[in-house]
Design an enzyme around this catalytic site. Structure first.
Site, mmCIF file in Angstrom:
data_model
loop_
_atom_site.group_PDB
_atom_site.id
_atom_site.type_symbol
_atom_site.label_atom_id
_atom_site.label_comp_id
_atom_site.label_asym_id
_atom_site.label_seq_id
_atom_site.Cartn_x
_atom_site.Cartn_y
_atom_site.Cartn_z
ATOM 1 N N HIS A 45 31.873 4.084 59.939
ATOM 2 C CA HIS A 45 30.584 4.778 60.114
ATOM 3 C C HIS A 45 30.679 5.901 61.152
ATOM 4 C CE1 HIS A 45 29.650 2.024 63.575
ATOM 5 N NE2 HIS A 45 29.028 3.105 63.997
ATOM 6 N N ASP A 90 33.375 -1.734 57.391
ATOM 7 C CA ASP A 90 33.249 -0.662 58.386
ATOM 8 C C ASP A 90 34.560 -0.527 59.168
ATOM 9 O OD1 ASP A 90 32.186 1.321 59.931
ATOM 10 O OD2 ASP A 90 30.852 0.030 61.098
ATOM 11 N N GLY A 126 29.494 -1.319 74.630
ATOM 12 C CA GLY A 126 30.777 -0.726 74.282
ATOM 13 C C GLY A 126 30.530 0.529 73.503
ATOM 14 N N SER A 162 30.848 2.220 69.464
ATOM 15 C CA SER A 162 31.162 2.052 68.053
ATOM 16 C C SER A 162 32.621 2.393 67.801
ATOM 17 C CB SER A 162 30.302 2.987 67.219
ATOM 18 O OG SER A 162 29.161 2.328 66.784
#
Ligand SMILES: *[C@@H]1O[C@H](CO)[C@@H](O)[C@H](O)[C@H]1NC(C)=O
Ligand SMILES: *[C@@H]1O[C@H](CO)[C@@H](O)[C@H](O)[C@H]1NC(C)=O
Length: 319
Positions: free
Chosen positions: A75, A123, A215, A217
């Protein structure tokens, strides 16, 4: 010339087996530790962590799996206009303003072809670097989990870059922050997240408001077994309900489901990733969870601050 050939030979001989999941600088007693808030990453603590940038701006995290390949979230990279030449991978320091950073160009972007925007299934993406990484303690590969994976991991962390804008806008400080994580039961998590697929895992920290939002992505959920000091890429930071809400876990791509995909895709790209070449220590024992051994969380103020920062630029919010 002779010296050069000898060096080349030596490096090739050394290249047969590469250790992964090790933190030579950190384990060797870190050179210094900054004591701010208690959750800033130490030097060399997450040497596989990289910042993926476009036009010199950090937008996602990633993890080094060998000298050519970075694992991240699909993503992060789905924009159709995004070309490899728009990207750079920044590595080698916790401090994104450090002069000792290494900046790598990207040769190709490989997205999982079955990535689903609607539920974030699959993902995962890979970045092939234009030139190989030289491992030096500040930059090290993380291991890919091998089956059978431990039913529970001993310790897990996520890390990501938080941007602290000080009063002086020219002295922006960009340091790597870390958050401890515990992997949750999948069935239990499904109740909270009906969109959860078998390719995902949930992790959080009960009664604490830290989740993957602290955090970045695409960044790694790194876990270790109890018996050795080898770290494995167990998950990729993918999505969540909100940032830092109590008892709401974050959702990660379950990496163990993609080891074959990584092998196939990297072969097709002409830079095969060979898990056998990357030596961690084998998982000898079944591991127990030792949640109690996690460090005490930092001050409340610290966590509040973290939650308020525009920290995860591509954090997908579904609700
Ligand atoms: C979280 O809080 C609940 C209710 O206060 C308590 O029963 C539970 O033991 C706590 N869990 C942990 C891991 O501290
Ligand atoms: C992914 O892993 C889970 C848990 O091990 C398993 O149930 C599922 O079938 C796997 N899915 C794929 C596509 O391999």
């Amino acid at each position: 010339m002779l010296l050069l050939s000898i060096l080349l030979l030596m490096s090739q001989a050394k290249g047969v087996h590469v250790e992964c999941g090790k933190r030579p600088i950190f384990e060797g007693g870190s050179q210094y530790s900054r004591i701010i808030g208690g959750m800033e990453a130490e030097v060399g603590e997450f040497p596989w962590q990289v910042s993926i940038q476009a036009r010199n701006e950090h937008f996602c995290g990633g993890a080094i799996i060998n000298k050519w390949w970075i694992v991240t979230a699909a993503h992060c990279l789905i924009s159709e206009e995004l070309l490899p030449t728009d990207l750079s991978v920044v590595l080698g320091s916790n401090d994104l303003s450090s002069p000792s950073l290494d900046i790598k160009e990207v040769a190709s972007i490989v997205l999982h072809k079955d990535f689903q925007k609607v539920n974030m299934d699959n993902d995962i993406a890979l970045l092939l670097l234009a030139s190989p990484i030289t491992f030096n303690g500040q930059m090290e590969p993380i291991c890919i989990p091998r089956k059978p994976t431990p039913s529970t991991w001993h310790k897990c962390w996520v890390a990501g870059w938080g941007q602290t804008n000080s009063d002086d806008k020219y002295s922006m400080k960009i340091e790597l922050m870390k958050v401890p994580m515990i992997i949750m039961d999948w069935e239990k998590c499904l109740k909270a997240f009906p969109k959860l697929t078998k390719n995902m895992l949930c992790a959080g920290y009960e009664n604490e408001s830290f989740d993957a939002c602290q955090g970045d992505s695409g960044g790694p959920l790194a876990c270790t077994t109890e018996s050795d000091k080898t770290w494995y890429l167990v998950g990729i930071i993918s999505w969540g309900k909100s940032c830092g809400r109590k008892n709401t876990p974050g959702i990660y791509t379950l990496l163990e489901n993609y080891t074959l995909w990584i092998k196939k895709v990297t072969e097709m790209e002409g830079r095969p990733f060979n898990a056998e070449e990357m030596r961690g220590s084998p998982n000898r024992k079944q591991m127990r969870s030792h949640a109690a051994e996690f460090p005490e969380p930092g001050s409340r103020r610290f966590w509040l601050l973290i939650s308020l920062l525009p920290y995860m630029l591509l954090w997908a919010i579904f609700y």
